[in-house]
Design an enzyme around this catalytic site. Structure first.
Site, PDB file in Angstrom:
ATOM      1  N   ASP A  95       0.869  -1.186   0.000  1.00 17.00           N
ATOM      2  CA  ASP A  95       0.000   0.000   0.000  1.00 17.00           C
ATOM      3  C   ASP A  95       0.902   1.230   0.000  1.00 17.00           C
ATOM      4  O   ASP A  95       1.439   1.607   1.039  1.00 17.00           O
ATOM      5  CB  ASP A  95      -0.914  -0.020   1.235  1.00 17.00           C
ATOM      6  N   HIS A 210      -4.771  12.251  13.998  1.00 16.98           N
ATOM      7  CA  HIS A 210      -5.915  12.085  13.082  1.00 16.98           C
ATOM      8  C   HIS A 210      -6.996  11.181  13.667  1.00 16.98           C
ATOM      9  O   HIS A 210      -8.094  11.086  13.123  1.00 16.98           O
ATOM     10  CB  HIS A 210      -5.449  11.478  11.752  1.00 16.98           C
ATOM     11  N   ASP A 247       2.676  19.343  13.097  1.00 22.59           N
ATOM     12  CA  ASP A 247       2.672  18.364  12.003  1.00 22.59           C
ATOM     13  C   ASP A 247       2.080  19.055  10.760  1.00 22.59           C
ATOM     14  O   ASP A 247       1.319  19.999  10.873  1.00 22.59           O
ATOM     15  CB  ASP A 247       1.795  17.180  12.424  1.00 22.59           C
ATOM     16  N   HIS A 249       0.008  17.881   8.606  1.00 24.49           N
ATOM     17  CA  HIS A 249      -1.395  17.549   8.332  1.00 24.49           C
ATOM     18  C   HIS A 249      -2.282  18.139   9.425  1.00 24.49           C
ATOM     19  O   HIS A 249      -1.837  18.302  10.565  1.00 24.49           O
ATOM     20  CB  HIS A 249      -1.589  16.029   8.301  1.00 24.49           C
ATOM     21  N   ASP A 340       6.816  16.108   9.440  1.00 24.59           N
ATOM     22  CA  ASP A 340       6.556  16.139   8.003  1.00 24.59           C
ATOM     23  C   ASP A 340       6.410  17.588   7.531  1.00 24.59           C
ATOM     24  O   ASP A 340       6.291  17.860   6.347  1.00 24.59           O
ATOM     25  CB  ASP A 340       5.318  15.297   7.644  1.00 24.59           C
ATOM     26  N   TYR A 380       8.421  11.747   7.615  1.00 24.15           N
ATOM     27  CA  TYR A 380       8.640  10.564   6.780  1.00 24.15           C
ATOM     28  C   TYR A 380       9.935  10.594   5.997  1.00 24.15           C
ATOM     29  O   TYR A 380      10.262   9.630   5.320  1.00 24.15           O
ATOM     30  CB  TYR A 380       7.414  10.364   5.861  1.00 24.15           C
TER      31      TYR A 380
END
Ligand code: Q9C
Ligand code: ZN
Length: 742
Positions: A95, A210, A247, A249, A340, A380
């Site tokens: 994935d 999240h 972060d 996101h 990230d 990442y």
């Protein structure tokens, strides 16, 4: 010179020690107290952040040979939590979206922390698995049962379950790992809130922000930070918790948990690109500010372009987060520390360099008396992640921050976001109320008809530059910091409680003729006492300029003359850009006013006519300028942005006689100006007020807990207006002053 103590290295201490027990923890009962807005009340001085410490319960002292003598346990210590068990969870099928969240994120980061000797300087706290009751602080029992069930599933079953969620994978170790990620976070919060350590970081997997009450999302299973905030409120009785989510996101999970809750201020910046970037939610935009009693306590800063740089990040902290956070006055700061948002990350596509995270951390440390817990979220690009974590932890340990690289000007798109979020929050926060600028409805990055961003796409050239910069960065680690602090004070001040590695300057002999040369016929500076002070000042400044000590404090009975001397000595000693923050009424010699290498920032001095102003002479006059509310506003909106724009190689802070600043404001100024100057700093005081000298020595040394900021007081509307006007007038010279594009 004579040194007090040794500036040597700490003994490495890597064994874990006992699990902190909760002592004296209060449970809140009954109605939750709403956060208060104090407009005028008396400001409590609060406890000092240095000097004798609260005793650490004996159960918390490190065990094992040689450990007890380590100075670092207790409220000045930094905790690190890492447990290999959290490397067990990994993707078992193909994935591409989930493949970036792997065990090497933790192992690479931890290896670099050890390699740099940073892990060894921390107090090691053991992780533990959170109880189901603790998970229940945020998650439903049904959802917890679903995750629990993954322990015995086949790969096919795991894969099928994962498809019910967005960007999630499961593994037979997911449940114990995710419980440990929560437990590690709670261990850190407990250690900070009991005073066993001052601050710390937890390296955890899976990440959390999240995750929602009933759903896994974006690699997150349980919401580590949200559970920790609830835990801090319920088990420790806290009334105000700040969550800073840096972060890249949007932590929509965390936002959802606290959207109605005024006791948790949630701040997040995130790659948004007008809702085209994952998770593509309307509720991530700047005008979503919380609901009901929680209105104003959700702060979203959308990035509508990739490639955001250090100046964009620091600008948002100075102009959005810090004013609100100071007004909120949190008792605990939790950082959803995803990296990230750093340069090189494939998800974020941003360009903030690792040292930017040192600056972000430094800016947060004065809050909540330094009670800051950083908890890993995303990140990442393994090298970048590891480097960013090093710089964050280094700053938590009190090391000086490296200079912030890059052009000190925010880009157009980030200015639009800043303008919009400030406009959206102006109704809710006194510190933004004086702003009269509305939101910008037609952002430069949006053509208005639903088409693609105009400036959003990154050119090949930019990517190449980024690659080169990143390579350069990662191949040359930051130099080891100088930690020496010097003191040039009258001999009578020897009984102070001062940091261990400290140079007491004995000074050089200065003749009257020499003194006259330095201070140009200032008779006050040729008295015997002043001559001795001058000798110490010159010797100390010489050591700062030649890199023998990083920063220092000098006391002089004739501070205006001493300031002139220090400025001239700074210039002859090679300082290229010298920032002088002069507080109170001080005489500034004509010949030093428009010297291109000196930027003079005078706060609370004589009112100055606008005609007398120049690019390098900024004056916020009148004694009201040093009143607490006004000064804090001036600090975040004027002093720090100017300083970050100027990028001085030497900062001189001069306090005139009865300058009007509270000791804790001087301490805050001292702590925060260490960002833009990256270390080299001299403080010049007229009155050897002993508690102040003590507080400043600890603040320069970097390890002690900051004093409490105390309840918020707002600036008077007249003063707020004066600051706003000054910032507007000077924003072309000093680009970090900008808060709008209009
Ligand atoms: N290209 C955390 O950083 N994939 N989660 C987005 C966009 C999901 C990130 C795909 C990213 C989840 C904790
Ligand atoms: Zn992320």
């Amino acid at each position: 010179m004579r040194w007090r103590g040794v500036a040597g290295k700490e003994e490495p201490r890597i064994e874990p020690w006992g699990c902190p027990e909760l002592g004296g923890v209060t449970r809140t009962t009954g109605r939750r107290r709403r956060w208060r807005r104090t407009e005028n009340g008396e400001r409590s001085q609060g406890s000092r952040g240095h000097g004798p410490r609260k005793k650490v319960p004996s159960a918390l002292l490190p065990a094992g040979p040689g450990m007890a003598e380590n100075r670092r346990s207790g409220p000045q210590a930094t905790a690190l939590i890492y447990d290999e068990d959290m490397t067990r969870v990994r993707l078992l099928w193909d994935d591409p979206e989930c493949a970036i969240e792997g065990p090497e994120r933790l192992t690479a980061t931890y290896a670099r922390l050890c390699h740099r000797g940073l892990a060894q300087r921390c107090v090691r706290l053991p992780a533990r698995e959170a109880t189901e009751e603790e998970l229940g602080l945020v998650h439903s029992p049904e959802y917890v049962a679903v995750v629990k069930g993954t322990q015995t599933m086949s790969t096919e079953e795991l894969r099928t379950l994962a498809q019910q969620y967005d960007a999630v994978y499961f593994h037979p170790s997911t449940f114990p790992c995710a419980r440990m990620a929560v437990g590690a976070t709670l261990q850190l919060v407990d250690a900070v809130l009991t005073g066993a350590v001052g601050n710390g970081m937890a390296l955890v997997r899976p990440p959390g922000h999240h995750s929602q009450r009933d759903a896994a999302n974006g690699f997150c299973v349980f919401n580590n930070v949200a559970i920790a905030a609830e835990h801090a409120k319920r088990r420790h009785g806290l009334q105000r918790v700040l969550i800073v989510d840096w972060d890249i996101h949007h932590g929509q999970g965390t936002q959802g948990v606290f959207e109605n809750d005024p006791s948790v201020l949630y701040f997040s910046w995130h790659r948004y690109e007008h809702q085209s970037f994952w998770p593509r939610l309307r509720e991530s935009d700047y005008d979503v500010v919380g609901q009901g009693p929680g209105r104003g306590f959700t702060v979203n800063v959308p990035w509508n372009k990739v490639g955001m740089k250090n100046a964009d990040y620091v600008s948002v902290f100075l102009h959005v987060l810090l004013p609100l956070a100071i007004e909120f006055d949190p008792e605990l700061v939790l950082v959803s520390a995803g990296f990230d948002s750093g340069i090189g990350d494939p998800e974020g596509q941003m360009q903030a360099t690792p040292e930017c995270f040192a600056h972000l951390t430094l800016l947060l440390l004065p809050l909540a008396r330094g009670r800051l817990c950083a908890v890993l979220e995303g990140g990442y690009h393994l090298q970048c992640l590891a480097e960013c974590v090093c710089l964050t932890l280094q700053t938590l340990l009190g090391d000086p921050v490296p200079a912030l690289s890059g052009d000190p000007a925010p880009c157009l798109s980030s200015l639009e976001s800043i303008q919009n979020v400030r406009a959206a929050h102006a109704p809710h926060w006194a510190s933004l109320r004086h702003e009269d600028t509305g939101p910008i409805l037609t952002p430069s990055t949006w053509c208005g008809d639903g088409g693609p961003p105009l400036l959003g796409a990154q050119s090949v050239g930019t990517t190449e530059r980024r690659g080169t910069l990143l390579d350069k960065l990662l191949s040359c680690p930051p130099p080891p910091p100088h930690t020496g602090i010097g003191l040039a004070v009258p001999d009578s001040t020897s009984s102070l409680n001062l940091p261990p590695a400290l140079l007491q300057e004995e000074g050089v002999i200065v003749s009257k003729e020499e003194a006259e040369m330095w201070s140009r016929l200032d008779s006050a500076s040729t008295q015997d006492q002043a001559l001795a002070a001058l000798g110490k000042l010159l010797a100390l400044l010489d050591k700062i300029l030649t890199g023998q000590v990083r920063a220092g404090i000098a006391v002089s009975p004739a501070v205006s003359a001493a300031m002139a001397v220090a400025l001239r000595k700074g210039l002859t000693g090679g300082a290229q850009r010298l920032l002088c923050v002069a507080v109170g009424e001080l005489d500034i010699p004509e010949d030093l006013r428009d010297n291109g290498r000196i930027l003079l920032l005078n706060i609370g001095g004589k009112e100055q006519s606008e005609a007398a102003a120049s690019r390098t002479h900024i004056c916020l006059g009148g004694h009201e300028a040093t009143e607490p509310g006004t000064f804090l506003l001036a600090l975040t909106s004027l002093i720090l942005p100017v300083a970050y724009s100027f990028r001085p190689d030497l900062v001189l802070i001069v306090l005139g006689p009865d300058c009007g600043l509270r000791n804790l404001d001087v301490e805050l100024l001292t702590r925060l100006l260490q960002g833009p100057v990256a270390g080299q700093m001299l403080l010049l005081l007229q009155n050897p007020d002993l508690p102040l000298v003590e507080a400043l020595a600890w603040a320069l040394e970097g390890r002690a807990l900051p004093s409490t900021l105390g309840p918020f007081l707002s600036a008077s509307p007249k003063q707020a207006l004066a600051i706003t006007r000054l910032c507007r007038q000077r924003r072309l010279d000093w680009p970090m002053l900008q808060v709008s594009v209009t």
